[in-house]
Design a protein around this motif. Sequence first.
Motif, short mmCIF file in Angstrom:
data_model
loop_
_atom_site.label_atom_id
_atom_site.label_comp_id
_atom_site.label_asym_id
_atom_site.label_seq_id
_atom_site.Cartn_x
_atom_site.Cartn_y
_atom_site.Cartn_z
N MET A 1 0.84 -1.20 0.00
CA MET A 1 0.00 0.00 0.00
C MET A 1 0.88 1.25 0.00
SD MET A 1 -2.87 1.26 2.77
CE MET A 1 -1.66 1.73 3.99
N ILE A 2 0.64 2.12 -0.95
CA ILE A 2 1.40 3.37 -1.01
C ILE A 2 0.88 4.34 0.05
CG2 ILE A 2 1.99 5.38 -2.42
CD1 ILE A 2 1.65 3.60 -4.89
N ASN A 3 1.77 4.77 0.91
CA ASN A 3 1.40 5.77 1.92
C ASN A 3 2.61 6.68 2.15
OD1 ASN A 3 0.42 7.33 3.96
ND2 ASN A 3 0.00 5.63 5.37
N LYS A 4 2.55 7.88 1.63
CA LYS A 4 3.66 8.82 1.72
C LYS A 4 3.54 9.76 2.91
CE LYS A 4 4.23 8.71 -3.30
NZ LYS A 4 4.22 9.49 -4.57
N GLN A 5 2.52 9.57 3.72
CA GLN A 5 2.32 10.47 4.86
C GLN A 5 3.33 10.17 5.96
OE1 GLN A 5 -1.69 10.60 6.35
NE2 GLN A 5 -1.26 12.32 7.73
N VAL A 6 3.95 11.24 6.48
CA VAL A 6 4.92 11.15 7.57
C VAL A 6 4.39 12.00 8.71
CG1 VAL A 6 7.31 11.58 8.24
CG2 VAL A 6 6.81 10.85 5.91
N ALA A 7 4.54 11.51 9.93
CA ALA A 7 3.90 12.16 11.07
C ALA A 7 4.56 13.48 11.45
CB ALA A 7 3.90 11.22 12.27
N ARG A 8 5.90 13.57 11.33
CA ARG A 8 6.60 14.73 11.84
C ARG A 8 7.46 15.39 10.77
NH1 ARG A 8 10.34 13.51 15.86
NH2 ARG A 8 10.70 11.51 14.87
N ALA A 9 7.57 16.71 10.82
CA ALA A 9 8.31 17.45 9.80
C ALA A 9 9.78 17.06 9.78
CB ALA A 9 8.16 18.96 10.05
N LEU A 185 13.93 15.07 -4.25
CA LEU A 185 13.04 14.70 -3.16
C LEU A 185 12.10 15.86 -2.89
CD1 LEU A 185 12.32 12.85 -0.64
CD2 LEU A 185 13.97 14.24 0.63
N THR A 186 10.80 15.61 -2.94
CA THR A 186 9.81 16.66 -2.66
C THR A 186 9.00 16.29 -1.43
OG1 THR A 186 9.61 17.37 -4.97
CG2 THR A 186 7.75 17.84 -3.53
N VAL A 187 8.99 17.22 -0.47
CA VAL A 187 8.23 17.05 0.76
C VAL A 187 7.16 18.13 0.80
CG1 VAL A 187 8.31 16.94 3.28
CG2 VAL A 187 10.27 16.14 1.93
N ALA A 188 5.92 17.72 0.98
CA ALA A 188 4.79 18.65 0.96
C ALA A 188 4.18 18.78 2.34
CB ALA A 188 3.73 18.20 -0.04
N GLN A 189 4.02 20.01 2.79
CA GLN A 189 3.27 20.34 3.99
C GLN A 189 1.85 20.67 3.54
OE1 GLN A 189 5.00 23.56 6.30
NE2 GLN A 189 2.98 24.45 6.69
N ASP A 212 7.16 12.92 -2.69
CA ASP A 212 7.73 11.78 -1.98
C ASP A 212 7.20 11.62 -0.56
OD1 ASP A 212 9.92 10.89 -3.96
OD2 ASP A 212 10.25 13.04 -3.77
N ARG A 213 6.93 12.75 0.12
CA ARG A 213 6.48 12.69 1.50
C ARG A 213 5.44 13.79 1.75
NH1 ARG A 213 12.75 12.06 3.50
NH2 ARG A 213 13.04 10.07 2.45
N VAL A 214 4.49 13.48 2.61
CA VAL A 214 3.40 14.42 2.93
C VAL A 214 3.32 14.53 4.46
CG1 VAL A 214 0.93 14.84 2.82
CG2 VAL A 214 2.11 13.83 0.85
#
Length: 228
Positions: A1-9, A185-189, A212-214
């Motif tokens: 399962m694709i899940n790019k969500q990360v809990a902490r900045a 690498l792209t990180v989205a807030q 890459d990360r949310v």
Amino acid sequence: MINKQVARAAEALADVRDGSTILVGGFGQIGHPMALIDGLIEQGARDLVIVCNNAGVGTSGLPRLMKLGRVAKIICSYPRTAAVFTELYAAGKLELEITPQGTLAERIRAAGAGIGGFYTRTSAGTLLAAGKETREIDGVAYVFEKPLKGDVAIIEAWEGDRWGNLTYRGSGQNFNPVMATAAALTVAQVQRVVELGAIDPEDVVTPSIFVDRVVEIPYEPPYPAISY
């Protein structure tokens, strides 16, 4: 399962290396990823090259990153929006590369599109053209500009899903979508993480392939304190 969500900045930026080129979205504080900049501060990377429209506003975000001595160089269109920049630059502690706003956007877009560069009339015959290739086209002087790629892009969006599809709200769109395409690498807030399918495909501005990360950061001015 694709899940790019990360809990902490800070966790989302854990592998940023010293000397990295960081594309930072926003126009002033609109669409500016304040929480991710705080995460970058917590993460500890140094000697960063920051690519942004301007050098931040006030004392938080980019000005704080600069004040802590973590920025080696800024590439932007208008740096004198924060007093700390002026102080550091005058003291020789910060390198600056001025790039006209439209040229900055196109250099970033070119990097994302895989274009090797472009000619523009902007800056022809000025000090900004010094050391760059020039060419006359149809009797008009043009300056060759190279693409501007980032090691990391930190951006802010309105909504995102766990795959990384993003929407924006109003002028918060500004530099964010083009920067998302132009980094390794792209990180989205994002202000809200929604379920898959909740975003109409026609409303997606930045497709998940570029993200890459949310990190979900609900916006309540000022944005809430974050535990890193």
